[in-house]
Design a protein around this motif. Structure first.
Motif, PDB file in Angstrom:
ATOM      1  N   SER A   1       0.739  -1.351  -0.161  1.00 52.06           N
ATOM      2  CA  SER A   1       0.010  -0.078  -0.042  1.00 52.06           C
ATOM      3  C   SER A   1       0.832   1.066   0.005  1.00 52.06           C
ATOM      4  O   SER A   1       1.851   1.242   0.575  1.00 52.06           O
ATOM      5  CB  SER A   1      -0.855   0.011   1.189  1.00 52.06           C
ATOM      6  N   VAL A   2       0.471   2.080  -0.599  1.00 50.20           N
ATOM      7  CA  VAL A   2       1.056   3.422  -0.587  1.00 50.20           C
ATOM      8  C   VAL A   2       0.931   4.372   0.824  1.00 50.20           C
ATOM      9  O   VAL A   2      -0.282   4.343   1.363  1.00 50.20           O
ATOM     10  CB  VAL A   2       0.472   4.495  -1.814  1.00 50.20           C
ATOM     11  N   LEU A   3       2.175   4.656   1.199  1.00 49.82           N
ATOM     12  CA  LEU A   3       2.132   5.380   2.460  1.00 49.82           C
ATOM     13  C   LEU A   3       1.558   6.798   2.427  1.00 49.82           C
ATOM     14  O   LEU A   3       1.604   7.605   1.463  1.00 49.82           O
ATOM     15  CB  LEU A   3       3.475   5.475   2.969  1.00 49.82           C
ATOM     16  N   ARG A   4       0.618   7.000   3.118  1.00 46.16           N
ATOM     17  CA  ARG A   4      -0.285   8.386   2.999  1.00 46.16           C
ATOM     18  C   ARG A   4      -0.598   8.967   4.448  1.00 46.16           C
ATOM     19  O   ARG A   4      -0.860   8.091   5.410  1.00 46.16           O
ATOM     20  CB  ARG A   4      -1.649   8.191   2.238  1.00 46.16           C
ATOM     21  N   PRO A   5      -0.773  10.069   4.802  1.00 44.67           N
ATOM     22  CA  PRO A   5      -1.302  10.546   6.028  1.00 44.67           C
ATOM     23  C   PRO A   5      -2.756   9.897   6.234  1.00 44.67           C
ATOM     24  O   PRO A   5      -3.554   9.841   5.481  1.00 44.67           O
ATOM     25  CB  PRO A   5      -1.272  12.043   5.940  1.00 44.67           C
ATOM     26  N   LEU A   6      -3.016   9.614   7.562  1.00 37.69           N
ATOM     27  CA  LEU A   6      -4.287   9.171   8.018  1.00 37.69           C
ATOM     28  C   LEU A   6      -5.146  10.241   7.651  1.00 37.69           C
ATOM     29  O   LEU A   6      -5.230  11.463   8.237  1.00 37.69           O
ATOM     30  CB  LEU A   6      -4.569   8.993   9.492  1.00 37.69           C
ATOM     31  N   PRO A   7      -6.349  10.234   6.819  1.00 37.91           N
ATOM     32  CA  PRO A   7      -7.424  11.083   6.549  1.00 37.91           C
ATOM     33  C   PRO A   7      -8.315  11.566   7.736  1.00 37.91           C
ATOM     34  O   PRO A   7      -9.045  12.565   7.427  1.00 37.91           O
ATOM     35  CB  PRO A   7      -8.119  10.571   5.269  1.00 37.91           C
TER      36      PRO A   7
ATOM     37  N   ARG B   1       0.034  15.745  11.103  1.00 37.92           N
ATOM     38  CA  ARG B   1      -0.972  15.426   9.777  1.00 37.92           C
ATOM     39  C   ARG B   1      -0.847  13.998   9.500  1.00 37.92           C
ATOM     40  O   ARG B   1      -1.759  13.332   9.064  1.00 37.92           O
ATOM     41  CB  ARG B   1      -0.040  16.262   8.710  1.00 37.92           C
ATOM     42  N   TRP B   2       0.337  13.439   9.601  1.00 36.65           N
ATOM     43  CA  TRP B   2       0.697  11.993   9.011  1.00 36.65           C
ATOM     44  C   TRP B   2      -0.423  10.863  10.184  1.00 36.65           C
ATOM     45  O   TRP B   2      -0.794   9.895   9.354  1.00 36.65           O
ATOM     46  CB  TRP B   2       2.148  11.801   9.152  1.00 36.65           C
ATOM     47  N   LEU B   3      -0.395  11.418  11.297  1.00 42.68           N
ATOM     48  CA  LEU B   3      -1.087  10.517  12.271  1.00 42.68           C
ATOM     49  C   LEU B   3      -2.463  10.837  12.711  1.00 42.68           C
ATOM     50  O   LEU B   3      -3.253  10.181  13.457  1.00 42.68           O
ATOM     51  CB  LEU B   3      -0.302  10.332  13.669  1.00 42.68           C
ATOM     52  N   GLY B   4      -3.064  11.828  11.862  1.00 39.75           N
ATOM     53  CA  GLY B   4      -4.313  12.131  11.976  1.00 39.75           C
ATOM     54  C   GLY B   4      -4.817  12.839  13.218  1.00 39.75           C
ATOM     55  O   GLY B   4      -6.032  12.614  13.928  1.00 39.75           O
ATOM     56  N   ALA B   5      -3.824  13.553  14.048  1.00 33.90           N
ATOM     57  CA  ALA B   5      -3.967  14.079  15.329  1.00 33.90           C
ATOM     58  C   ALA B   5      -5.219  15.155  15.273  1.00 33.90           C
ATOM     59  O   ALA B   5      -5.429  15.881  14.166  1.00 33.90           O
ATOM     60  CB  ALA B   5      -2.860  14.703  15.853  1.00 33.90           C
ATOM     61  N   SER B   6      -5.994  15.455  16.115  1.00 35.89           N
ATOM     62  CA  SER B   6      -7.250  16.208  16.077  1.00 35.89           C
ATOM     63  C   SER B   6      -7.143  17.522  17.037  1.00 35.89           C
ATOM     64  O   SER B   6      -7.629  18.251  16.703  1.00 35.89           O
ATOM     65  CB  SER B   6      -8.507  15.436  16.295  1.00 35.89           C
ATOM     66  N   ALA B   7      -6.298  17.425  18.052  1.00 33.73           N
ATOM     67  CA  ALA B   7      -6.578  18.397  18.949  1.00 33.73           C
ATOM     68  C   ALA B   7      -6.062  19.784  18.618  1.00 33.73           C
ATOM     69  O   ALA B   7      -6.593  20.812  19.128  1.00 33.73           O
ATOM     70  CB  ALA B   7      -6.011  18.008  20.438  1.00 33.73           C
ATOM     71  N   GLY B   8      -4.991  19.557  17.724  1.00 38.56           N
ATOM     72  CA  GLY B   8      -4.351  21.104  17.716  1.00 38.56           C
ATOM     73  C   GLY B   8      -3.718  21.790  18.977  1.00 38.56           C
ATOM     74  O   GLY B   8      -3.088  20.910  19.754  1.00 38.56           O
ATOM     75  N   SER B   9      -4.143  22.999  19.276  1.00 35.46           N
ATOM     76  CA  SER B   9      -3.613  23.575  20.512  1.00 35.46           C
ATOM     77  C   SER B   9      -4.804  23.212  21.512  1.00 35.46           C
ATOM     78  O   SER B   9      -4.586  24.165  22.704  1.00 35.46           O
ATOM     79  CB  SER B   9      -3.341  25.107  20.264  1.00 35.46           C
ATOM     80  N   LYS B  10      -5.760  22.670  21.470  1.00 38.96           N
ATOM     81  CA  LYS B  10      -6.848  22.458  22.429  1.00 38.96           C
ATOM     82  C   LYS B  10      -6.419  21.822  23.770  1.00 38.96           C
ATOM     83  O   LYS B  10      -5.376  21.045  23.523  1.00 38.96           O
ATOM     84  CB  LYS B  10      -7.787  21.723  21.876  1.00 38.96           C
ATOM     85  N   PRO B  11      -7.001  22.060  24.865  1.00 35.87           N
ATOM     86  CA  PRO B  11      -6.431  21.367  26.198  1.00 35.87           C
ATOM     87  C   PRO B  11      -6.540  19.938  25.990  1.00 35.87           C
ATOM     88  O   PRO B  11      -5.769  19.113  26.812  1.00 35.87           O
ATOM     89  CB  PRO B  11      -7.208  22.065  27.119  1.00 35.87           C
ATOM     90  N   GLU B  12      -7.309  19.299  25.282  1.00 35.64           N
ATOM     91  CA  GLU B  12      -7.395  17.774  25.149  1.00 35.64           C
ATOM     92  C   GLU B  12      -6.207  17.283  24.532  1.00 35.64           C
ATOM     93  O   GLU B  12      -5.161  17.849  24.062  1.00 35.64           O
ATOM     94  CB  GLU B  12      -8.686  17.341  24.613  1.00 35.64           C
TER      95      GLU B  12
END
Length: 228
Positions: A2-8, A57-68
């Motif tokens: 499989s082609v390596l892609r960031p988690l969407p 971006r690659w791992l699909g992280a969602s919090a950004g700078s939020k406290p969670e």
């Protein structure tokens, strides 16, 4: 293959997250940036957070700078950690902003620091300045939770530092306080002030502070895991 892609999307399980992180091991940051449609800075003087943003971006992280936590649905925090050629941390690790007011009745068990460090995906990255950012390689990831002993070390430092804040001694705190956890100023410029409590209980304005893990603590985690 499989082609390596960031988690969407944010990973739905620990297994999906760790599998994706393991696929990045050995890859150069420049390669990952190109595949993710991001540009690679020539150096990180003005782009200190670039490595973290790229891996989020690659791992699909969602919090950004939020406290969670970065992966709130999994209760996992992502921490990239720059290392030298021997696998030792090159700098301290930011945990979260230190609360300087409204701390009556706060306890370690429900603290923001403990919440952030409950479960951490450490991603080591080559960090020596002689290596251009695009050529720095990602290391093998490590999913970690504090042991009873580590939790106790962190709690003792947190309690000492929070006592100083509550007693109006924030200006006396130096980076030398704490064995594994420290507090130090966190501000892009010296004009960004925030409210705190002074020695006589009066409101004062001071630099925002952040909690950081010392290198001896993160170094021990890496050494134990990678048998350095």
């Amino acid at each position: 293959m499989s082609v390596l892609r960031p988690l969407p999307h944010p990973p739905s399980s620990e297994l999906e997250l760790v599998n994706q992180a393991q696929q990045l091991a050995g890859m150069a940051l420049g390669e990952l940036a190109t595949l993710a449609g991001m540009s690679t800075p020539p150096n990180l003087k003005r782009d200190k957070g670039w490595t973290g943003v790229l891996l989020e971006r690659w791992l699909g992280a969602s919090a950004g700078s939020k406290p969670e936590q970065d992966f709130a649905n999994l209760g996992i925090e992502l921490k990239t950690i720059p290392i030298d050629a021997q696998g030792r941390p090159l700098e301290t690790t930011f945990v979260c902003v230190a609360p300087l007011t409204g701390n009556t009745g706060v306890v370690w068990e429900t603290s923001h620091v403990r919440h952030k460090l409950h479960r951490v995906l450490w991603v080591p990255v080559e960090g020596e300045r002689s290596i251009p950012p695009g050529e720095r390689r990602v290391g093998t990831p490590l999913l970690w939770s504090p042991s009873e002993e580590e939790d106790d070390q962190l709690r003792r430092d947190w309690e000492e530092l929070m006592d100083m804040i509550v007693l109006g001694q924030v200006e006396r705190i130096t980076a030398r306080h704490g064995e594994v956890l420290q507090i130090r100023p966190k501000a892009a410029n010296s004009k960004a002030l925030t409210e705190a409590i002074g020695e006589n209980g009066q409101p004062i304005m001071t630099l925002p502070r952040g909690f950081y893990l010392k290198k001896n603590f993160t170094g021990a985690i890496l050494a134990r895991h990678f048998m350095l």
